[in-house]
Design a protein around this motif. Structure first.
Motif, PDB file in Angstrom:
ATOM      1  N   SER A   1       0.826  -1.200   0.000  1.00  0.00           N
ATOM      2  CA  SER A   1       0.000   0.000   0.000  1.00  0.00           C
ATOM      3  C   SER A   1       0.863   1.253   0.000  1.00  0.00           C
ATOM      4  N   ASN A   2       1.904   1.248   0.884  1.00  0.00           N
ATOM      5  CA  ASN A   2       2.818   2.387   0.939  1.00  0.00           C
ATOM      6  C   ASN A   2       3.592   2.542  -0.356  1.00  0.00           C
ATOM      7  N   ASP A   3       4.021   1.403  -0.908  1.00  0.00           N
ATOM      8  CA  ASP A   3       4.780   1.441  -2.160  1.00  0.00           C
ATOM      9  C   ASP A   3       3.936   2.032  -3.280  1.00  0.00           C
ATOM     10  N   SER A   4       2.677   1.662  -3.280  1.00  0.00           N
ATOM     11  CA  SER A   4       1.779   2.198  -4.304  1.00  0.00           C
ATOM     12  C   SER A   4       1.620   3.708  -4.138  1.00  0.00           C
ATOM     13  N   ALA A   5       1.497   4.141  -2.877  1.00  0.00           N
ATOM     14  CA  ALA A   5       1.365   5.579  -2.616  1.00  0.00           C
ATOM     15  C   ALA A   5       2.640   6.322  -3.009  1.00  0.00           C
ATOM     16  N   ILE A   6       3.801   5.717  -2.679  1.00  0.00           N
ATOM     17  CA  ILE A   6       5.078   6.338  -3.053  1.00  0.00           C
ATOM     18  C   ILE A   6       5.211   6.417  -4.560  1.00  0.00           C
ATOM     19  N   TYR A   7       4.812   5.359  -5.242  1.00  0.00           N
ATOM     20  CA  TYR A   7       4.896   5.343  -6.704  1.00  0.00           C
ATOM     21  C   TYR A   7       4.043   6.456  -7.311  1.00  0.00           C
ATOM     22  N   ARG A   8       2.830   6.600  -6.769  1.00  0.00           N
ATOM     23  CA  ARG A   8       1.956   7.663  -7.281  1.00  0.00           C
ATOM     24  C   ARG A   8       2.567   9.034  -7.028  1.00  0.00           C
ATOM     25  N   GLU A   9       3.145   9.204  -5.821  1.00  0.00           N
ATOM     26  CA  GLU A   9       3.757  10.492  -5.491  1.00  0.00           C
ATOM     27  C   GLU A   9       4.945  10.779  -6.389  1.00  0.00           C
ATOM     28  N   MET A  10       5.774   9.741  -6.623  1.00  0.00           N
ATOM     29  CA  MET A  10       6.931   9.909  -7.506  1.00  0.00           C
ATOM     30  C   MET A  10       6.489  10.213  -8.936  1.00  0.00           C
ATOM     31  N   LYS A  11       5.418   9.588  -9.352  1.00  0.00           N
ATOM     32  CA  LYS A  11       4.891   9.831 -10.692  1.00  0.00           C
ATOM     33  C   LYS A  11       4.440  11.279 -10.818  1.00  0.00           C
ATOM     34  N   GLU A  12       3.755  11.768  -9.788  1.00  0.00           N
ATOM     35  CA  GLU A  12       3.310  13.157  -9.806  1.00  0.00           C
ATOM     36  C   GLU A  12       4.504  14.117  -9.834  1.00  0.00           C
ATOM     37  N   LEU A  13       5.519  13.809  -9.014  1.00  0.00           N
ATOM     38  CA  LEU A  13       6.716  14.657  -9.002  1.00  0.00           C
ATOM     39  C   LEU A  13       7.427  14.624 -10.348  1.00  0.00           C
ATOM     40  N   GLN A  14       7.484  13.432 -10.954  1.00  0.00           N
ATOM     41  CA  GLN A  14       8.123  13.312 -12.258  1.00  0.00           C
ATOM     42  C   GLN A  14       7.388  14.143 -13.305  1.00  0.00           C
ATOM     43  N   ASP A  15       6.067  14.045 -13.299  1.00  0.00           N
ATOM     44  CA  ASP A  15       5.274  14.827 -14.261  1.00  0.00           C
ATOM     45  C   ASP A  15       5.494  16.328 -14.039  1.00  0.00           C
ATOM     46  N   LYS A  16       5.517  16.710 -12.756  1.00  0.00           N
ATOM     47  CA  LYS A  16       5.723  18.127 -12.440  1.00  0.00           C
ATOM     48  C   LYS A  16       7.103  18.580 -12.886  1.00  0.00           C
ATOM     49  N   LEU A  17       8.113  17.711 -12.653  1.00  0.00           N
ATOM     50  CA  LEU A  17       9.485  18.042 -13.050  1.00  0.00           C
ATOM     51  C   LEU A  17       9.603  18.161 -14.557  1.00  0.00           C
ATOM     52  N   MET A  18       8.948  17.267 -15.285  1.00  0.00           N
ATOM     53  CA  MET A  18       8.994  17.325 -16.740  1.00  0.00           C
ATOM     54  C   MET A  18       8.368  18.619 -17.258  1.00  0.00           C
ATOM     55  N   MET A  19       7.273  19.038 -16.617  1.00  0.00           N
ATOM     56  CA  MET A  19       6.647  20.299 -17.003  1.00  0.00           C
ATOM     57  C   MET A  19       7.583  21.472 -16.737  1.00  0.00           C
ATOM     58  N   GLU A  20       8.257  21.447 -15.571  1.00  0.00           N
ATOM     59  CA  GLU A  20       9.177  22.528 -15.242  1.00  0.00           C
ATOM     60  C   GLU A  20      10.372  22.549 -16.196  1.00  0.00           C
ATOM     61  N   ILE A  21      10.867  21.344 -16.565  1.00  0.00           N
ATOM     62  CA  ILE A  21      11.976  21.268 -17.516  1.00  0.00           C
ATOM     63  C   ILE A  21      11.553  21.822 -18.864  1.00  0.00           C
ATOM     64  N   SER A  22      10.327  21.462 -19.270  1.00  0.00           N
ATOM     65  CA  SER A  22       9.812  21.967 -20.539  1.00  0.00           C
ATOM     66  C   SER A  22       9.708  23.487 -20.515  1.00  0.00           C
ATOM     67  N   GLN A  23       9.214  24.018 -19.383  1.00  0.00           N
ATOM     68  CA  GLN A  23       9.105  25.470 -19.240  1.00  0.00           C
ATOM     69  C   GLN A  23      10.482  26.120 -19.233  1.00  0.00           C
ATOM     70  N   LEU A  24      11.447  25.448 -18.556  1.00  0.00           N
ATOM     71  CA  LEU A  24      12.804  25.973 -18.499  1.00  0.00           C
ATOM     72  C   LEU A  24      13.429  26.011 -19.890  1.00  0.00           C
ATOM     73  N   LYS A  25      13.209  24.945 -20.662  1.00  0.00           N
ATOM     74  CA  LYS A  25      13.735  24.927 -22.030  1.00  0.00           C
ATOM     75  C   LYS A  25      13.148  26.068 -22.850  1.00  0.00           C
ATOM     76  N   SER A  26      11.848  26.291 -22.643  1.00  0.00           N
ATOM     77  CA  SER A  26      11.209  27.388 -23.356  1.00  0.00           C
ATOM     78  C   SER A  26      11.824  28.728 -22.952  1.00  0.00           C
ATOM     79  N   ASN A  27      12.067  28.882 -21.635  1.00  0.00           N
ATOM     80  CA  ASN A  27      12.676  30.127 -21.158  1.00  0.00           C
ATOM     81  C   ASN A  27      14.102  30.295 -21.693  1.00  0.00           C
ATOM     82  N   VAL A  28      14.850  29.165 -21.730  1.00  0.00           N
ATOM     83  CA  VAL A  28      16.216  29.225 -22.257  1.00  0.00           C
ATOM     84  C   VAL A  28      16.204  29.645 -23.714  1.00  0.00           C
ATOM     85  N   SER A  29      15.242  29.084 -24.467  1.00  0.00           N
ATOM     86  CA  SER A  29      15.142  29.454 -25.877  1.00  0.00           C
ATOM     87  C   SER A  29      14.862  30.942 -26.037  1.00  0.00           C
TER      88      SER A  29
END
Length: 271
Positions: A92-120
């Motif tokens: 149960s905890n592992d599933s919750a951690i996985y979901r949290e990590m997935k959310e963080l990964q998605d958020k990080l990818m969005m921030e990286i995408s925004q950063l790339k746009s800003n760099v451009s």
């Protein structure tokens, strides 16, 4: 004892034995035979007793072993149940951690995408600025940035090469860099150069080689129109052979033989 008496005694014993058998009684054994039979019976009884005791001991060990096994089984069952609960909780905890990590990964990818746009965007702005940088207007003048390793002061750039040579060689080297030997026009520039030059000695673009005591600046600046910063007693044209000016180890001007090898300072305008 006579044969007759022996016969009668045997007959009597036989008759008594038969009578005992008829009455359900065991015959009385006499002598060594009776003793041997009694011993055998006693041994049999002892053996039977030992067998009974051994059987009882085995039964007792079996009961104790069964009880212990039952307790161990019960404890193992409890441990198994506890382990299964922990595994379930971990999943149960592992599933919750996985979901949290997935959310963080998605958020990080969005921030990286925004950063790339800003760099451009920054790169585009930098490209635009770089195209306009060579000529920027300042105080109604267009100026160019000083090259790498050149120092800026007001509207001029200054270069301090590490090599040395005579005055004419220094003049040629500065000319190859699109500049001229240092020309000092005012007190502020003298103070700036002094801070950077002391305690070394450098050639400056001032000489009276063309005409004795008629000093001329390399860029054509009128000598008498600018302040002078000669050391005390200079220029003295020692031995009638000192036609080139330099900065001494205190930052003051001095005349010296033009063939002397010194460092030099190049100068060019940034406007």
């Amino acid at each position: 004892m006579s044969e007759q008496n022996l016969y009668e005694n045997s007959e009597y014993q036989l008759k008594e034995y038969k009578q005992r058998r008829t009455n359900g009684q065991k015959p009385v054994e006499d002598g060594a035979a009776g003793t041997s039979i009694a011993k055998k019976k006693k041994v049999q009884q002892i053996i039977f007793g030992l067998l009974v005791l051994s059987l009882l001991f085995s039964l007792l060990c079996l009961i104790i072993g069964t009880v212990k096994n039952s307790m161990i089984y019960s404890e193992m069952k409890e441990q198994q149940h506890k382990l299964m609960m922990e595994i379930s909780q971990f999943k149960s905890n592992d599933s919750a951690i996985y979901r949290e990590m997935k959310e963080l990964q998605d958020k990080l990818m969005m921030e990286i995408s925004q950063l790339k746009s800003n760099v451009s965007e920054v790169q585009r702005a930098q490209s635009i600025l770089a195209s306009k940088l060579p000529k920027l207007k300042m105080n109604n003048h267009f100026w160019t940035p000083c090259p790498k390793n050149w120092a800026r002061f007001n509207q001029s750039c200054y270069y301090f090469p590490s090599s040395s040579g005579n005055w004419h060689f220094a003049k040629q080297e500065c000319s190859m860099l699109g500049s001229h030997l240092l020309v000092i026009n005012n007190n502020a520039e003298q103070i700036f150069i002094k801070k950077l030059s002391v305690p070394k000695m450098y050639w400056i673009g001032l000489s009276d080689s063309a005409k004795e005591r008629h000093w001329q600046w390399e860029d054509g600046t009128e000598y008498d129109s600018t302040p002078h910063f000669w050391a005390s007693g200079e220029p003295n044209d020692a031995f009638n052979n000192e036609d080139c000016a330099h900065l001494d180890d205190k930052g003051q001007w001095n005349d010296i033989n033009c063939s002397t090898k010194l460092n030099w300072i190049c100068e060019k305008n940034s406007v």
